[in-house]
Design an enzyme around this catalytic site. Structure first.
Site, PDB file in Angstrom:
ATOM      1  CE  LYS A 134      22.105  53.387  16.340  1.00  0.00           C
ATOM      2  NZ  LYS A 134      22.949  54.582  16.514  1.00  0.00           N
ATOM      3  CG  ASP A 174      23.141  55.077  13.090  1.00  0.00           C
ATOM      4  OD1 ASP A 174      23.933  55.654  13.833  1.00  0.00           O
ATOM      5  OD2 ASP A 174      23.446  54.033  12.480  1.00  0.00           O
TER       6      ASP A 174
END
Ligand code: NDP
Length: 453
Positions: A134, A174
Site C-alpha cells: 500500500k 484508493d
C-alpha cells in the site's frame, strides 16, 4: 477448543500484541488490524509448532520494506510545496506486491501499514498470485486544480518509478486516487521508463485498463453478500440496504444492490449522509456519478435535488435497514452504531471499505451471530479485477465485459467457499475466522517453503 486452550491462546495473543505495539508505537490502525488477525489465528499457530518455530506471525507483521520520500512540486500560485509519500511493500510471498495508493491529509505510516497488511491477506484470499502493498501521500487533492493534481502525480512518480514494475510492485487507486490520478501517474511512468507495461492498474480503457475494474469492488461486495444470503436460502432481492460513502466503492455497491432487486436508502461523504426511503434508482445514481466523478461536489446536493433528508455531519447507521455496506473509510462504524443497526434488525454487514468497523463493532456483530463479512473478504473484488487487468496486459489482449464480470463473480464465490471451509461452526459461519485463517495459511505455507527470509 477447550477452556484451557482458549486461555493459552488469549495469553499468547496479549503477549504478542504487547511486543508489536512496543515495536510500532503510535500506529493505532496497524495494531487494530494485526490484533484482529492474531486473535483468530493464534489457536492454529499454537497447534502448529512449525509456524511457531519459524516465527511466522512476527515475520508476517513486519513489512518487507517501507520507502519514504519527499514530493516537491509547485502550486498554481508559484508556491513550492513539500509533501511526504510512502510505499509499504508488505509481503511478496505469493506474488509481486499489489495494492493501492491513497492521497489525503490523514495518510500516515500507521494507516498505510494497516492497509498493506490487510492487502496481503486479502490478495491471498482471491487465489490469484499477488503479494500485498500500500502507498500514498499526505497530499490532499480536495480543492486542488487539475494542473496541480497532475504536477503532484508527476512529481511523485519521479521517485516511485524506481520501486515498482510489472513483476515487482503494481500500484492502483484508493481514497483520493481515482482514474484521473492513475492516468497522470501512468503517463509519467511510461515517459520515465520508455516502456508500456501494466505496472499500474485502474488504467483507462484506451490504454490497457480492464472492463469492470471501476465497478469491481462495489459489485464484488454485493456478490459476496449474495453468496452469504444464498447460503441461508435468502437473497439481496427485497432487502433495504444502507451504504456509506459516495466514492468509487459506494457508487457501484449501490448500483449492484439495485440490479439484484434491493433498495439503497443512503449514501454519505465526510460532511454527512442522505436518507432516501424511496430508494436510489438509476436516474438518481447517474446524478451521483456525475456529482462525484465529474463535478467533485458534495452529497448534500443530492438531498436538495431529490428533496430527501440530509443528516448533516452524521453517518447513515441510524437508518433502519436489513443490510449495511460500510464503503467510506476505516473506523466509520463504532460499537454504538453496531448496536443501533442490530436493534433495527440488520442481519448482514458487508464491508466495502477497509476496516470500517471498530473492534467494538466487530465484537458486537460476532456476538449477535449476524452475517458479517470483513473487508478483506467482501471488498477483494477490486484487487481481483486488478489482477485480471495485469493478466490481460501481460497477454496483450482485452477481455469482454461479460467475461471479466463472470470471473469476478467466480472469485467472490471462491472466497466465500474458503470462508466456509475455515469458518464454519455448525449452522453458523464466522467469516472473520474463515477469512483470516484461509489467508494466513496460504501466505504462511509459502513463507515456510521459502525458508528463513
Ligand atoms: P473514494 O475516494 O472514491 O471515496 C471515498 C468516500 O468515502 C467518499 O465519499 C469520501 O467522502 C468518504 N470518506 C473518506 N474519508 C472519510 C471520513 N474520514 N469520514 C467519512 N467519509 C469519508 O474511495 P474508494 O471508494 O475507492 O474507497 C473507499 C474505501 O474502500 C476505502 O476504505 C478503500 O480503502 C476501500 N477499498 C477501495 C477499493 C477500490 O477499488 N477503490 C478496493 C478495496 C477497498 P469525501 O469526498 O467527503 O472525502
Amino acid at each position: 477448543m477447550g477452556g484451557g486452550e482458549q486461555a493459552a491462546a488469549e495469553a499468547e495473543t496479549e503477549r504478542f500484541m504487547r511486543g508489536l505495539v512496543r515495536r510500532n508505537p503510535g500506529e493505532d490502525e496497524f495494531h487494530q488490524a494485526v490484533h484482529e488477525l492474531v486473535q483468530t489465528v493464534m489457536p492454529y499457530v499454537l497447534d502448529h509448532p512449525e509456524y511457531r518455530d519459524a516465527k511466522l506471525l512476527e515475520r508476517l507483521t513486519e513489512p518487507d520494506r517501507v520507502v519514504i520520500f519527499r514530493v516537491a512540486w509547485e502550486d498554481d500560485a508559484g508556491n513550492v510545496r513539500a509533501d511526504r509519500a510512502w510505499r509499504v511493500q508488505f509481503n511478496n510471498s505469493i506474488g509481486p506486491y499489489k495494492g493501492g495508493l491513497r492521497f489525503g491529509s490523514a495518510v500516515n505510516m500507521g494507516v498505510l501499514k494497516f492497509l498493506g497488511f490487510e492487502q496481503t491477506l486479502k490478495n491471498a484470499l482471491t487465489g490469484l498470485p499477488m503479494g500485498g502493498a500500500k502507498g500514498g501521500a499526505n497530499f490532499n487533492p480536495k480543492g486542488k486544480s487539475e494542473r496541480e493534481v497532475m504536477r503532484f502525480c508527476q512529481a511523485l512518480m519521479l521517485e516511485l518509478h524506481r520501486h515498482i514494475g510489472e513483476d515487482t510492485d503494481v500500484p492502483a487507486g484508493d481514497i483520493g486516487v481515482g482514474s484521473r490520478e492513475i492516468s497522470y501517474l501512468f503517463g509519467q511512468y511510461k515517459r520515465i521508463q520508455n516502456r508500456f507495461t501494466g505496472t499500474l492498474t485502474g488504467k483507462g480503457l484506451t490504454f490497457g485498463g480492464s472492463l469492470v475494474r471501476t465497478e469491481a469492488t462495489g459489485y464484488g461486495a454485493v456478490y459476496f453478500a449474495e453468496n452469504m444470503l444464498n447460503h441461508r436460502d435468502d437473497s439481496v432481492a427485497g432487502k433495504v440496504c444502507t451504504v456509506s460513502g459516495s466514492g468509487n466503492v459506494a457508487i457501484y455497491t449501490a448500483e449492484k444492490i439495485r440490479q439484484l432487486g434491493g433498495t439503497v436508502v443512503s449514501l454519505s461523504d465526510s460532511s454527512g449522509s442522505i436518507h432516501d426511503p424511496a430508494g436510489i434508482d438509476e436516474e438518481k445514481l447517474a446524478f451521483v456519478k456525475d456529482l462525484k466523478e465529474v463535478r467533485r461536489g458534495r452529497i448534500c446536493e443530492y438531498a436538495e435535488r431529490f428533496g430527501c433528508e440530509y443528516l448533516d455531519g452524521r453517518r447513515p447507521w441510524s437508518i433502519p435497514c436489513d443490510a449495511a455496506f460500510p464503503s467510506a473509510t476505516q473506523n466509520e462504524l463504532d460499537g454504538r452504531d453496531a448496536e443501533t443497526l442490530l436493534g433495527n434488525g440488520c442481519v448482514l454487514v458487508a464491508e466495502g471499505a477497509n476496516m470500517p468497523s471498530t473492534s467494538e463493532a466487530v465484537r458486537r456483530f460476532l456476538a449477535a451471530r449476524i452475517m458479517y463479512a470483513p473487508g478483506k473478504a467482501a471488498n477483494a473484488g477490486g484487487v481481483a479485477v486488478s489482477g485480471l487487468e495485469q493478466s490481460q496486459n501481460a497477454l496483450r489482449i482485452a477481455w469482454g465485459r461479460e467475461q471479466v464480470d463472470e470471473r469476478l463473480r467466480e472469485v467472490m464465490r471462491q472466497i466465500h467457499e474458503r470462508c466456509l471451509r475455515w469458518g464454519r461452526d455448525g449452522d453458523h459461519v464466522d467469516y472473520v475466522k474463515g477469512a483470516n485463517l484461509a489467508a494466513f495459511v496460504r501466505v504462511g505455507e509459502a513463507m515456510l517453503a521459502h525458508g528463513i527470509v
